[in-house]
Design a protein around this motif. Structure first.
Motif, PDB file in Angstrom:
ATOM      1  N   UNK A  47     -49.870   6.715   8.010  1.00  0.00           N
ATOM      2  CA  UNK A  47     -49.258   8.585   6.787  1.00  0.00           C
ATOM      3  C   UNK A  47     -50.015   9.822   7.826  1.00  0.00           C
ATOM      4  N   UNK A  48     -51.093   9.813   7.893  1.00  0.00           N
ATOM      5  CA  UNK A  48     -52.053  11.163   8.796  1.00  0.00           C
ATOM      6  C   UNK A  48     -50.527  11.146   9.967  1.00  0.00           C
ATOM      7  N   UNK A  49     -49.956  10.131  10.521  1.00  0.00           N
ATOM      8  CA  UNK A  49     -49.274  10.861  11.640  1.00  0.00           C
ATOM      9  C   UNK A  49     -47.542  11.300  11.513  1.00  0.00           C
ATOM     10  N   UNK A  50     -47.028  10.322  10.271  1.00  0.00           N
ATOM     11  CA  UNK A  50     -45.750  11.105  10.103  1.00  0.00           C
ATOM     12  C   UNK A  50     -45.529  11.356   7.914  1.00  0.00           C
ATOM     13  N   UNK A  51     -46.321  11.696   7.926  1.00  0.00           N
ATOM     14  CA  UNK A  51     -46.545  13.499   6.384  1.00  0.00           C
ATOM     15  C   UNK A  51     -45.755  12.319   5.802  1.00  0.00           C
ATOM     16  N   UNK A  52     -45.892  11.276   5.407  1.00  0.00           N
ATOM     17  CA  UNK A  52     -44.320  11.169   3.910  1.00  0.00           C
ATOM     18  C   UNK A  52     -44.105  11.068   3.068  1.00  0.00           C
ATOM     19  N   UNK A  53     -43.755  11.648   1.824  1.00  0.00           N
ATOM     20  CA  UNK A  53     -43.549  12.072   0.554  1.00  0.00           C
ATOM     21  C   UNK A  53     -43.864  11.426  -0.380  1.00  0.00           C
ATOM     22  N   UNK A  54     -43.475  10.119   0.196  1.00  0.00           N
ATOM     23  CA  UNK A  54     -43.687   8.869  -0.755  1.00  0.00           C
ATOM     24  C   UNK A  54     -43.983   7.399   0.311  1.00  0.00           C
ATOM     25  N   UNK A  79     -59.579  12.153   1.982  1.00  0.00           N
ATOM     26  CA  UNK A  79     -59.087  13.821   1.023  1.00  0.00           C
ATOM     27  C   UNK A  79     -57.821  13.853   1.082  1.00  0.00           C
ATOM     28  N   UNK A  80     -57.150  14.511   2.029  1.00  0.00           N
ATOM     29  CA  UNK A  80     -55.791  14.337   2.377  1.00  0.00           C
ATOM     30  C   UNK A  80     -54.476  13.208   1.660  1.00  0.00           C
ATOM     31  N   UNK A  81     -55.119  12.051   1.777  1.00  0.00           N
ATOM     32  CA  UNK A  81     -53.840  10.937   1.452  1.00  0.00           C
ATOM     33  C   UNK A  81     -53.903  11.241   0.002  1.00  0.00           C
ATOM     34  N   UNK A  82     -55.035  11.040  -0.378  1.00  0.00           N
ATOM     35  CA  UNK A  82     -55.365  11.177  -2.373  1.00  0.00           C
ATOM     36  C   UNK A  82     -54.576  10.936  -2.972  1.00  0.00           C
ATOM     37  N   UNK A  83     -53.714  12.008  -2.951  1.00  0.00           N
ATOM     38  CA  UNK A  83     -52.204  12.428  -3.821  1.00  0.00           C
ATOM     39  C   UNK A  83     -51.390  11.647  -3.420  1.00  0.00           C
ATOM     40  N   UNK A  84     -51.285  11.442  -2.424  1.00  0.00           N
ATOM     41  CA  UNK A  84     -49.895  11.041  -2.029  1.00  0.00           C
ATOM     42  C   UNK A  84     -49.320   9.772  -2.435  1.00  0.00           C
ATOM     43  N   UNK A  85     -47.898  10.109  -3.276  1.00  0.00           N
ATOM     44  CA  UNK A  85     -47.139   9.154  -3.927  1.00  0.00           C
ATOM     45  C   UNK A  85     -47.257   7.184  -3.664  1.00  0.00           C
ATOM     46  N   UNK A  86     -47.445   6.641  -4.567  1.00  0.00           N
ATOM     47  CA  UNK A  86     -47.755   5.113  -3.601  1.00  0.00           C
ATOM     48  C   UNK A  86     -46.561   4.012  -4.567  1.00  0.00           C
ATOM     49  N   UNK A 113     -46.944   3.366  -9.103  1.00  0.00           N
ATOM     50  CA  UNK A 113     -45.769   2.372  -9.252  1.00  0.00           C
ATOM     51  C   UNK A 113     -45.792   1.069  -9.494  1.00  0.00           C
ATOM     52  N   UNK A 114     -46.138   0.198 -10.299  1.00  0.00           N
ATOM     53  CA  UNK A 114     -46.427  -1.698  -9.934  1.00  0.00           C
ATOM     54  C   UNK A 114     -45.335  -1.777 -10.128  1.00  0.00           C
ATOM     55  N   UNK A 124     -35.551   0.947 -10.839  1.00  0.00           N
ATOM     56  CA  UNK A 124     -37.013   1.578 -11.472  1.00  0.00           C
ATOM     57  C   UNK A 124     -38.052   2.378  -9.818  1.00  0.00           C
ATOM     58  N   UNK A 125     -37.105   2.335  -9.106  1.00  0.00           N
ATOM     59  CA  UNK A 125     -38.022   2.298  -7.218  1.00  0.00           C
ATOM     60  C   UNK A 125     -37.207   4.449  -7.461  1.00  0.00           C
ATOM     61  N   UNK A 126     -35.852   3.943  -7.641  1.00  0.00           N
ATOM     62  CA  UNK A 126     -34.941   5.120  -7.618  1.00  0.00           C
ATOM     63  C   UNK A 126     -35.549   6.040  -8.909  1.00  0.00           C
ATOM     64  N   UNK A 127     -36.284   5.514  -9.983  1.00  0.00           N
ATOM     65  CA  UNK A 127     -35.930   6.964 -10.882  1.00  0.00           C
ATOM     66  C   UNK A 127     -37.573   7.405 -10.389  1.00  0.00           C
ATOM     67  N   UNK A 128     -37.930   6.521  -9.913  1.00  0.00           N
ATOM     68  CA  UNK A 128     -39.445   7.214  -9.374  1.00  0.00           C
ATOM     69  C   UNK A 128     -39.102   7.879  -8.552  1.00  0.00           C
TER      70      UNK A 128
END
Ligand code: B12
Length: 137
Positions: A47-54, A79-86, A113-114, A124-128
């Motif tokens: 995640x640090x390397x690729x900096x994804x949106x989700x 801290x830098x990944x704490x808000x990354x949507x999963x 989203x679970x 639901x994933x598409x909507x998310x």
């Protein structure tokens, strides 16, 4: 969106990941696919390397609940990944879907989203993702 797609630490299944990568790419997303058996440490490094949106986590071997809990806790501890949507989904429990208590714990730990393994869960994933795309733009 740039989506980091990953299996979970104990899960060696691969066709779920191949399917999801194609599914997401066909909808125009840029997919970074880490493959199966991804440890929490490898996930946070990627995640640090690729900096994804989700981040989309997939597991079908029955240990996805425990594995995803460890993965999302590792992400939220940075801290830098704490808000990354999963989003996590698949056959998360040993009887297929995870139970309500497991779902609640995953959410408490920071899963946004679970989801499970049906066609409605893919929708639901598409909507998310669509909701997140509006935020990113
Ligand atoms: C092929 C297979 C294997 C192969 C995997 C080969 C490979 N290279 O991938 C092998 C033989 C290695 C294997 C091993 C095991 N397997 Co297996 N395997 C299967 C099988 C028959 C098909 C899986 C498959 O490829 N499906 C095709 C893909 C495209 O579909 P999918 O995986 O279901 O993914 C879809 C959905 O789940 C969903 N989805 C998945 N992830 C996500 C994420 C999100 C966010 C969303 C929205 C949706 C989503 O979308 C996908 C497309 O619809 C299934 C049974 C079945 N019919 O599903 C069992 C199954 C998954 N295996 C199972 C088990 C228990 C195991 C083992 C633990 C067996 C053992 N005792 O060793 C090991 C696991 C080892 C490990 N460390 O992970 C169980 C899991 C039980 C559960 N979760 O309830 C299943 C369901 C069989 C069963 N009925 O008991 N397996």
């Amino acid at each position: 969106m740039k989506i980091l797609l990953s299996g979970t630490a104990s899960d060696s299944h691969t066709w779920n990941l191949v399917y999801l990568a194609l599914f997401l790419e066909e909808r125009g997303h840029d997919v970074v696919a880490l493959g199966p058996c991804v440890s929490p440490r490898l996930l946070t490094d990627a995640c640090r390397q690729h900096v994804p949106d989700v981040v989309v986590l997939s597991s079908v071997n029955g240990h996805g609940y425990r594995d995803a809990l460890a993965s999302v806790r590792a992400l939220r501890a940075e801290p830098e990944l704490a808000a990354l949507p999963v989003a996590v989904g698949g056959k998360l429990g040993i009887a297929g879907r995870s139970g309500e208590a497991e779902t609640a714990r995953l959410r408490e730990a920071g899963c946004d989203a679970v989801l499970a393994d049906g066609a409605d869960d893919l929708e639901a994933l598409c909507s998310f993702l669509a909701a997140r795309a509006r935020v990113v733009v």
